[in-house]
Design a protein around this motif. Structure first.
Motif, PDB file in Angstrom:
ATOM      1  N   GLY A  72      -7.724 -30.801  -7.301  1.00  0.00           N
ATOM      2  CA  GLY A  72      -8.524 -31.621  -8.193  1.00  0.00           C
ATOM      3  C   GLY A  72      -9.991 -31.247  -8.219  1.00  0.00           C
ATOM      4  O   GLY A  72     -10.810 -32.029  -8.679  1.00  0.00           O
ATOM      5  N   GLY A  73     -10.361 -30.072  -7.730  1.00  0.00           N
ATOM      6  CA  GLY A  73     -11.750 -29.636  -7.769  1.00  0.00           C
ATOM      7  C   GLY A  73     -12.622 -30.235  -6.681  1.00  0.00           C
ATOM      8  O   GLY A  73     -13.814 -30.023  -6.676  1.00  0.00           O
ATOM      9  N   ARG A  74     -12.038 -31.022  -5.771  1.00  0.00           N
ATOM     10  CA  ARG A  74     -12.831 -31.589  -4.676  1.00  0.00           C
ATOM     11  C   ARG A  74     -12.949 -30.572  -3.549  1.00  0.00           C
ATOM     12  O   ARG A  74     -12.045 -29.780  -3.318  1.00  0.00           O
ATOM     13  N   ARG A  75     -14.050 -30.622  -2.851  1.00  0.00           N
ATOM     14  CA  ARG A  75     -14.265 -29.715  -1.729  1.00  0.00           C
ATOM     15  C   ARG A  75     -13.345 -30.096  -0.580  1.00  0.00           C
ATOM     16  O   ARG A  75     -13.200 -31.256  -0.250  1.00  0.00           O
ATOM     17  N   SER A  76     -12.747 -29.091   0.022  1.00  0.00           N
ATOM     18  CA  SER A  76     -11.951 -29.349   1.219  1.00  0.00           C
ATOM     19  C   SER A  76     -12.846 -29.145   2.433  1.00  0.00           C
ATOM     20  O   SER A  76     -13.890 -28.505   2.341  1.00  0.00           O
ATOM     21  N   GLY A  77     -12.459 -29.711   3.544  1.00  0.00           N
ATOM     22  CA  GLY A  77     -13.251 -29.526   4.746  1.00  0.00           C
ATOM     23  C   GLY A  77     -13.005 -30.611   5.764  1.00  0.00           C
ATOM     24  O   GLY A  77     -12.087 -31.425   5.629  1.00  0.00           O
ATOM     25  N   TYR A  78     -13.852 -30.613   6.779  1.00  0.00           N
ATOM     26  CA  TYR A  78     -13.722 -31.529   7.904  1.00  0.00           C
ATOM     27  C   TYR A  78     -15.006 -32.319   8.094  1.00  0.00           C
ATOM     28  O   TYR A  78     -16.100 -31.798   7.901  1.00  0.00           O
ATOM     29  N   ILE A  79     -14.855 -33.561   8.496  1.00  0.00           N
ATOM     30  CA  ILE A  79     -15.976 -34.402   8.901  1.00  0.00           C
ATOM     31  C   ILE A  79     -15.579 -35.046  10.220  1.00  0.00           C
ATOM     32  O   ILE A  79     -14.487 -35.590  10.350  1.00  0.00           O
ATOM     33  N   THR A 134     -23.096 -30.479   4.931  1.00  0.00           N
ATOM     34  CA  THR A 134     -24.019 -31.424   4.331  1.00  0.00           C
ATOM     35  C   THR A 134     -23.488 -31.981   3.015  1.00  0.00           C
ATOM     36  O   THR A 134     -23.534 -33.191   2.786  1.00  0.00           O
ATOM     37  N   ALA A 135     -22.952 -31.124   2.150  1.00  0.00           N
ATOM     38  CA  ALA A 135     -22.460 -31.581   0.844  1.00  0.00           C
ATOM     39  C   ALA A 135     -21.325 -32.582   0.999  1.00  0.00           C
ATOM     40  O   ALA A 135     -21.271 -33.585   0.267  1.00  0.00           O
ATOM     41  N   LEU A 136     -20.412 -32.342   1.920  1.00  0.00           N
ATOM     42  CA  LEU A 136     -19.302 -33.272   2.139  1.00  0.00           C
ATOM     43  C   LEU A 136     -19.801 -34.605   2.678  1.00  0.00           C
ATOM     44  O   LEU A 136     -19.369 -35.669   2.235  1.00  0.00           O
ATOM     45  N   ALA A 137     -20.693 -34.563   3.638  1.00  0.00           N
ATOM     46  CA  ALA A 137     -21.224 -35.791   4.227  1.00  0.00           C
ATOM     47  C   ALA A 137     -21.950 -36.627   3.177  1.00  0.00           C
ATOM     48  O   ALA A 137     -21.771 -37.849   3.108  1.00  0.00           O
ATOM     49  N   LYS A 138     -22.738 -35.987   2.330  1.00  0.00           N
ATOM     50  CA  LYS A 138     -23.452 -36.713   1.275  1.00  0.00           C
ATOM     51  C   LYS A 138     -22.493 -37.281   0.244  1.00  0.00           C
ATOM     52  O   LYS A 138     -22.695 -38.380  -0.261  1.00  0.00           O
ATOM     53  N   GLU A 139     -21.438 -36.527  -0.084  1.00  0.00           N
ATOM     54  CA  GLU A 139     -20.437 -37.006  -1.041  1.00  0.00           C
ATOM     55  C   GLU A 139     -19.765 -38.283  -0.533  1.00  0.00           C
ATOM     56  O   GLU A 139     -19.604 -39.246  -1.268  1.00  0.00           O
ATOM     57  N   VAL A 140     -19.383 -38.296   0.722  1.00  0.00           N
ATOM     58  CA  VAL A 140     -18.640 -39.426   1.278  1.00  0.00           C
ATOM     59  C   VAL A 140     -19.545 -40.619   1.564  1.00  0.00           C
ATOM     60  O   VAL A 140     -19.216 -41.755   1.218  1.00  0.00           O
ATOM     61  N   GLU A 150     -11.197 -43.397   1.062  1.00  0.00           N
ATOM     62  CA  GLU A 150     -11.427 -43.467  -0.386  1.00  0.00           C
ATOM     63  C   GLU A 150     -11.788 -42.105  -0.963  1.00  0.00           C
ATOM     64  O   GLU A 150     -11.522 -41.834  -2.131  1.00  0.00           O
ATOM     65  N   ALA A 151     -12.380 -41.241  -0.152  1.00  0.00           N
ATOM     66  CA  ALA A 151     -12.764 -39.900  -0.604  1.00  0.00           C
ATOM     67  C   ALA A 151     -11.629 -38.885  -0.412  1.00  0.00           C
ATOM     68  O   ALA A 151     -11.818 -37.698  -0.655  1.00  0.00           O
ATOM     69  N   GLY A 152     -10.465 -39.347   0.049  1.00  0.00           N
ATOM     70  CA  GLY A 152      -9.312 -38.464   0.182  1.00  0.00           C
ATOM     71  C   GLY A 152      -9.163 -37.782   1.524  1.00  0.00           C
ATOM     72  O   GLY A 152      -8.370 -36.857   1.665  1.00  0.00           O
ATOM     73  N   SER A 177     -18.375 -44.516  27.250  1.00  0.00           N
ATOM     74  CA  SER A 177     -17.346 -43.699  26.605  1.00  0.00           C
ATOM     75  C   SER A 177     -17.958 -42.950  25.432  1.00  0.00           C
ATOM     76  O   SER A 177     -19.000 -43.349  24.895  1.00  0.00           O
ATOM     77  N   TYR A 178     -17.321 -41.874  25.065  1.00  0.00           N
ATOM     78  CA  TYR A 178     -17.681 -41.134  23.857  1.00  0.00           C
ATOM     79  C   TYR A 178     -16.380 -40.857  23.117  1.00  0.00           C
ATOM     80  O   TYR A 178     -15.412 -40.373  23.712  1.00  0.00           O
ATOM     81  N   THR A 179     -16.347 -41.188  21.842  1.00  0.00           N
ATOM     82  CA  THR A 179     -15.145 -41.025  21.034  1.00  0.00           C
ATOM     83  C   THR A 179     -15.478 -40.254  19.770  1.00  0.00           C
ATOM     84  O   THR A 179     -16.516 -40.489  19.151  1.00  0.00           O
ATOM     85  N   GLU A 180     -14.591 -39.337  19.404  1.00  0.00           N
ATOM     86  CA  GLU A 180     -14.728 -38.574  18.151  1.00  0.00           C
ATOM     87  C   GLU A 180     -13.440 -38.681  17.350  1.00  0.00           C
ATOM     88  O   GLU A 180     -12.344 -38.658  17.914  1.00  0.00           O
ATOM     89  N   TYR A 181     -13.604 -38.803  16.052  1.00  0.00           N
ATOM     90  CA  TYR A 181     -12.485 -38.800  15.113  1.00  0.00           C
ATOM     91  C   TYR A 181     -12.723 -37.661  14.136  1.00  0.00           C
ATOM     92  O   TYR A 181     -13.791 -37.576  13.521  1.00  0.00           O
ATOM     93  N   VAL A 182     -11.744 -36.794  13.976  1.00  0.00           N
ATOM     94  CA  VAL A 182     -11.851 -35.660  13.053  1.00  0.00           C
ATOM     95  C   VAL A 182     -11.032 -35.978  11.817  1.00  0.00           C
ATOM     96  O   VAL A 182      -9.841 -36.281  11.901  1.00  0.00           O
ATOM     97  N   PHE A 183     -11.672 -35.911  10.659  1.00  0.00           N
ATOM     98  CA  PHE A 183     -11.029 -36.154   9.377  1.00  0.00           C
ATOM     99  C   PHE A 183     -11.019 -34.867   8.572  1.00  0.00           C
ATOM    100  O   PHE A 183     -11.965 -34.075   8.648  1.00  0.00           O
TER     101      PHE A 183
END
Length: 144
Positions: free
Chosen positions: A21-28, A60-66, A104-106, A135-141
Motif C-alpha cells: 500500500g505504499g507505506r514504509r516498512s520498518g521497525y520501531i 525518523t520518518a517512521l517515528a514521525k508518521e506514527v 493503527e499505523a499497521g 526494570s527496563y523493558t523494550e517492545y519491538v514493532f
C-alpha cells in the motif's frame, strides 16, 4: 537500474522502505524504565511507580508518521528522515497509547524483552523490609 550479485535489481533507499500500500516498512522499538517496591516475602502489595518516559528508537520518518506531534525530538533535532535514532521519546507516558498508535499505523509486535535488578535493599541502607527493584523493558514493532 543496477543489479545485485544474485542478479536482482538494486533498489533505492526509498524503494526498499516501501511496503504494501505504499507505506514504509520498518521497525520501531519502544522502551521504558520502571521501578517497584516489594515488601517482605514478596507480598502481593507491590507498589509500582508510573512510567517516567517512553523512548522511541527507529527511523525518523517512521517515528514521525506514527507519533506525530507527540514525538519529542529535542534530544536529536533536525535528524534526516531516513536516518535511525535512539534519542526520541514520547510526550505522554501511557504504554497503551503508544501501542494503539502503532497498531493503527499497521505495526505488529515482533519481540519483547525485559530485565530487572534489585537496586536498593536493607543491605545497602534502604528500608528495613522493602527492596526497590528497577526494570527496563523494550517492545519491538514491525510493519512489512
Amino acid at each position: 537500474v543496477g543489479r545485485s550479485p544474485s542478479g536482482a535489481p538494486l533498489l533505492t533507499a526509498s524503494q526498499s522502505l516501501e511496503g504494501a500500500g505504499g507505506r514504509r516498512s520498518g521497525y520501531i522499538t519502544i522502551g521504558y524504565r520502571g521501578s517497584y517496591t516489594m515488601g517482605r516475602e514478596a507480598q502481593a502489595d507491590a507498589k509500582f511507580r508510573r512510567v517516567a518516559r517512553i523512548t522511541v528508537c527507529g527511523k525518523t520518518a517512521l517515528a514521525k508518521e506514527v507519533f506525530g506531534e507527540t514525538l519529542n525530538e529535542s534530544r536529536d533535532p533536525d535528524r534526516p528522515p531516513e536516518r535511525y535514532t535512539a534519542r526520541y521519546y514520547l510526550k505522554f507516558n501511557f504504554l497503551e497509547q503508544a501501542f494503539d498508535r502503532l497498531s493503527e499505523a499497521g505495526f505488529r509486535m515482533a519481540a519483547c524483552s525485559s530485565t530487572g535488578t534489585c537496586a536498593f535493599g536493607p543491605e545497602q541502607g534502604g528500608p528495613a523490609d522493602d527492596k526497590i527493584w528497577t526494570s527496563y523493558t523494550e517492545y519491538v514493532f514491525c510493519r512489512d
